[in-house]
Scaffold this motif. Structure first.
Motif, PDB file in Angstrom:
ATOM      1  N   SER A 121      -9.871  27.139  67.964  1.00 15.31           N
ATOM      2  CA  SER A 121      -9.918  28.589  67.757  1.00 15.31           C
ATOM      3  C   SER A 121      -9.379  29.282  69.000  1.00 15.31           C
ATOM      4  CB  SER A 121     -11.360  29.030  67.484  1.00 15.31           C
ATOM      5  OG  SER A 121     -11.494  30.431  67.569  1.00 15.31           O
ATOM      6  N   SER A 161     -15.699  31.634  61.494  1.00 14.34           N
ATOM      7  CA  SER A 161     -15.490  32.169  60.147  1.00 14.34           C
ATOM      8  C   SER A 161     -14.676  33.451  60.159  1.00 14.34           C
ATOM      9  CB  SER A 161     -16.850  32.438  59.472  1.00 14.34           C
ATOM     10  OG  SER A 161     -17.590  31.246  59.364  1.00 14.34           O
ATOM     11  N   ASP A 162     -14.830  34.238  61.234  1.00  9.70           N
ATOM     12  CA  ASP A 162     -14.116  35.516  61.339  1.00  9.70           C
ATOM     13  C   ASP A 162     -13.797  35.755  62.809  1.00  9.70           C
ATOM     14  OD1 ASP A 162     -13.099  38.049  61.261  1.00  9.70           O
ATOM     15  OD2 ASP A 162     -14.901  39.008  60.441  1.00  9.70           O
ATOM     16  N   GLU A 163     -12.576  35.416  63.231  1.00 10.06           N
ATOM     17  CA  GLU A 163     -12.222  35.480  64.644  1.00 10.06           C
ATOM     18  C   GLU A 163     -12.187  36.905  65.186  1.00 10.06           C
ATOM     19  OE1 GLU A 163      -8.629  33.297  65.300  1.00 10.06           O
ATOM     20  OE2 GLU A 163      -9.675  31.361  65.304  1.00 10.06           O
ATOM     21  N   SER A 164     -12.129  37.886  64.312  1.00 11.41           N
ATOM     22  CA  SER A 164     -12.125  39.276  64.786  1.00 11.41           C
ATOM     23  C   SER A 164     -13.446  39.649  65.456  1.00 11.41           C
ATOM     24  CB  SER A 164     -11.843  40.232  63.622  1.00 11.41           C
ATOM     25  OG  SER A 164     -12.897  40.194  62.667  1.00 11.41           O
ATOM     26  N   LEU A 165     -14.525  38.917  65.112  1.00 12.11           N
ATOM     27  CA  LEU A 165     -15.824  39.199  65.728  1.00 12.11           C
ATOM     28  C   LEU A 165     -15.802  38.943  67.228  1.00 12.11           C
ATOM     29  CD1 LEU A 165     -18.267  37.636  63.087  1.00 12.11           C
ATOM     30  CD2 LEU A 165     -17.942  40.066  63.576  1.00 12.11           C
TER      31      LEU A 165
END
Length: 683
Positions: free
Chosen positions: A626, A567-571
């Motif tokens: 991803s 949902s949020d690849e920055s994590l």
């Protein structure tokens, strides 16, 4: 032959010799011997032998075989038409099984380290010596491996309650149960569990009667998002699967499937009765531990007296033969040609005609019948029919456990084993299917763990049991199933996920603790059942199943991190999140690396295993799309091979049940779309 008979003479008992080997046990996880890379339990293995009827037939010049060919068995009373006369002839002979050494030895034999025949009031050695023959109090003995697991369970339970509930249970500082000094380790562990519960349960959390229970994180929650089909709600996976699958679809498909036809002609063949019995105790009872090998001949004689047509004993014997034939075949049902009758179906159909009368009785053996019937139904991949059997077993047990004085003392151990089978099998089904809970879980916190069945040589003089009473797998599976249920409670319960405090940050200590509990469970396994966590194949069916369960548990512990990164690849830049994702993906890969090994554990785990590997395959497919997650996976060409083999394996199982056919179709479409997305030019 002499060497073989000599090997069969070996046995082990949990007596004072455990004191001398305690340090070795704690270091190695078992006092069993390993020779040439193969485990050899010191207890006698069951010997497949011919009865005296077979031997006489062979001496007479015949082939030693007998085949009864009855008319069709249908619901209208075909049992009355079956020819059981030949089978009764077997009951008049003594089945030849290896003699088991007495588990209770007198003090003289203990001190001399010699075999004791267990005869009372005086054993043979004491009679020859003219010595006083003194026996200890007849406690039920546990093998060292069994006690080691109980020791680990006690410590793990204490750690769980102290860490996750914020309490300091007495058992946390009391030290482990010593397998060397405790002759009733299960009782000690039971007391420790109850002390943990009392410290972590409020006065208002009392049981609420049959069918309802207080919150217990070791039982599966009523609403949770663990099932494989819940992954189809993830946005990335939605792009791979076009169909909209409600979580209830599996139940609906199983409800609408063609009923099991037990009214057709199933000829009964009793020529291999000894082989099937031995196969059951060697390869099937290890999963369920629900039939006492030392009471087998009593069951058999009672069934023969009823011509195998009525009574719980007849039903148990026929179901044992059904599962025994399935185990004896050595072939997974997923490998049978389409349309071929599954092994054991003739015996199961005969038992099915007895079940209606057993169903309306409330006794421990009647509940035992339902567990064995559920086991066979899971073998032929009939999960909803198995659940019906489990519900009946649950109702009987709840009635009995609500009035424990009605349970005969000699059936107490069997009651506990029937209970744990019901709870574990129901939990497996509830983990994937949205079904009503039977209410059996309300007794979980007060139920003692299984111990070894007592063995008394005087109860069946001259008769040898058909196998040993191994509890290693059963105890390990109880502990792991409870841990899986905790994961569902603490991470996947709907109520918990809706909480305002639920976040990746709040998940970190819970996931770390659950992973620690899983590691402790693994470290506590005795050598015979301790599978390799590295990229090596498991040695046998038991290790295969435990390995699959272990990696499935580790996957779902860390699965929320994968969902968060998708949902949020920055994590993924956060070290803690990246490490958790790596653990999850590694567990997925380990579970799918030797995918064809899934059919090796066909008796207990085929349906559950198929849904589990579908879940892990979808997870890996999403991860390959991803960038930060694909960097944590093996090279792309290796992933393509693993995923392709997984899809092919599930497709081979698709004909067994509508739910598995749906899984195969979902995986096939998802892989086709994934390949298209990977090959699409990047803009």
């Amino acid at each position: 032959m002499a060497a073989r008979e000599g090997a069969l003479e070996k046995s082990v008992s949990a007596d004072d010799s455990a004191v001398q080997f305690r340090n070795q046990i704690l270091a190695e996880g078992s006092n069993a011997q390993t020779v040439d890379g193969e485990h050899h339990d010191e207890r006698p293995a069951a010997k497949r032998a011919r009865s005296s009827y077979d031997k006489n037939a062979g001496q007479a010049g015949g082939n030693g075989e007998f085949c009864s060919t009855p008319t069709a068995a249908d619901a209208a009373g075909a049992m009355d038409r079956l020819d059981f006369s030949s089978l009764k002839r077997y009951s008049q002979d003594t089945l030849d099984y290896p003699r088991r050494r007495a588990t209770i030895a007198c003090e003289i034999c203990r001190s001399r380290k010699s075999r004791c025949d267990g005869v009372k009031p005086k054993c043979k050695l004491c009679s020859e010596l003219g010595a006083d023959c003194v026996y200890r109090e007849p406690g039920i003995k546990l093998d060292a491996g069994d006690k080691l697991i109980l020791e680990q369970l006690a410590r793990i339970e204490g750690l769980l309650h102290s860490t996750l509930t914020g309490t300091s249970p007495a058992s946390a500082n009391a030290g482990p149960i010593s397998p060397a000094t405790s002759n009733t380790a299960s009782d000690d562990f039971h007391s420790k569990r109850l002390s943990n519960i009392n410290l972590s349960t409020t006065p208002g959390a009392a049981l609420n009667g049959v069918g309802t229970w207080s919150a217990n994180i070791s039982t599966i929650p009523k609403q949770h998002t663990t099932p494989a089909l819940h992954l189809l709600q993830w946005p990335v996976i939605k792009t791979l699967v076009s169909r909209q699958c409600d979580p209830q679809v599996l139940v609906q498909m199983e409800i609408s499937r063609e009923p099991l036809n037990l009214s057709q002609h199933y000829p009964l063949d009793f020529s291999n009765i000894n082989a099937y019995t031995s196969a059951f105790f060697e390869r099937a009872n290890v999963w369920y531990a629900v039939v006492n090998p030392y009471a087998w001949m009593q069951y058999y004689r009672s069934a023969a007296a009823q011509s195998f047509r009525a009574g719980a004993e007849s039903c148990v014997v026929l179901l044992v033969l059904a599962l025994g034939e399935a185990a004896f075949s050595g072939v997974s049902i997923s490998r049978l040609p389409h349309g071929q009758t599954p092994p054991g179906m003739s015996f199961f159909a005969a038992a099915w005609n007895i079940l209606p009368n057993v169903m309306i009785q409330n006794s421990v053996p009647c509940a035992q019948c339902h567990i064995l019937a559920a086991a066979y139904l899971m073998y032929i991949v009939r999960p909803l029919e198995a659940w019906n059997m489990l519900c009946n077993a649950s109702i009987k047990q709840q009635l009995l456990l609500s009035s424990p004085h009605t349970i005969p003392p000699q059936l107490k151990e069997l009651t506990e084993r029937v209970y744990w089978n019901t709870l574990m099998m129901e939990s497996d089904l509830l983990a994937e299917l949205d079904l009503p809970h039977s209410g059996i879980a309300q007794f979980e916190e007060s139920m003692r763990l299984p111990r070894s069945f007592p063995f008394d040589v005087s109860s069946s003089p001259g008769e040898d049991p058909p196998g040993s009473d191994d509890l290693w797998y059963f105890l390990a599976e109880i502990a792991l199933r409870r841990l899986l249920n905790r994961v569902s409670h603490l991470i996947y319960s709907v109520a918990h996920k809706r909480s305002a405090t639920f976040s990746i940050a709040s998940l970190e200590p819970v996931a770390a603790e659950l992973d620690f509990q899983l590691s402790q469970w693994y470290e506590g396994l005795p050598t015979p059942v301790k599978f390799p966590r590295e990229r090596l194949q498991a040695r046998d069916q038991i290790q295969t199943v435990l390995r699959l369960r272990y990696f499935a548990c580790r996957t779902i512990i860390f699965r929320p991190y994968i969902q968060a990164v998708l949902s949020d690849e920055s994590l993924a830049m956060e070290p803690g999140v990246q490490d958790a994702c790596r653990k999850c993906l590694e567990a997925c890969v380990r579970q799918l690396e030797y995918i064809t090994a899934h059919h090796e554990g066909h008796l207990p785990y085929l349906w559950q295993g198929a849904l589990s590997i579908m879940s892990q395959a979808l997870l890996l497919m999403a991860a390959t799309l991803s960038a930060p997650l694909s960097a944590l996976l093996p090279p792309a060409h290796q992933m393509d091979v693993i995923i392709a083999e997984t899809v092919a394996e599930v497709e081979r199982m698709g004909h067994l049940a509508p739910s598995l056919r749906l899984c195969a179709e979902i995986l096939r479409e998802a892989e086709q779309r994934r390949q298209m997305l990977i090959k699409r030019p990047q803009r």
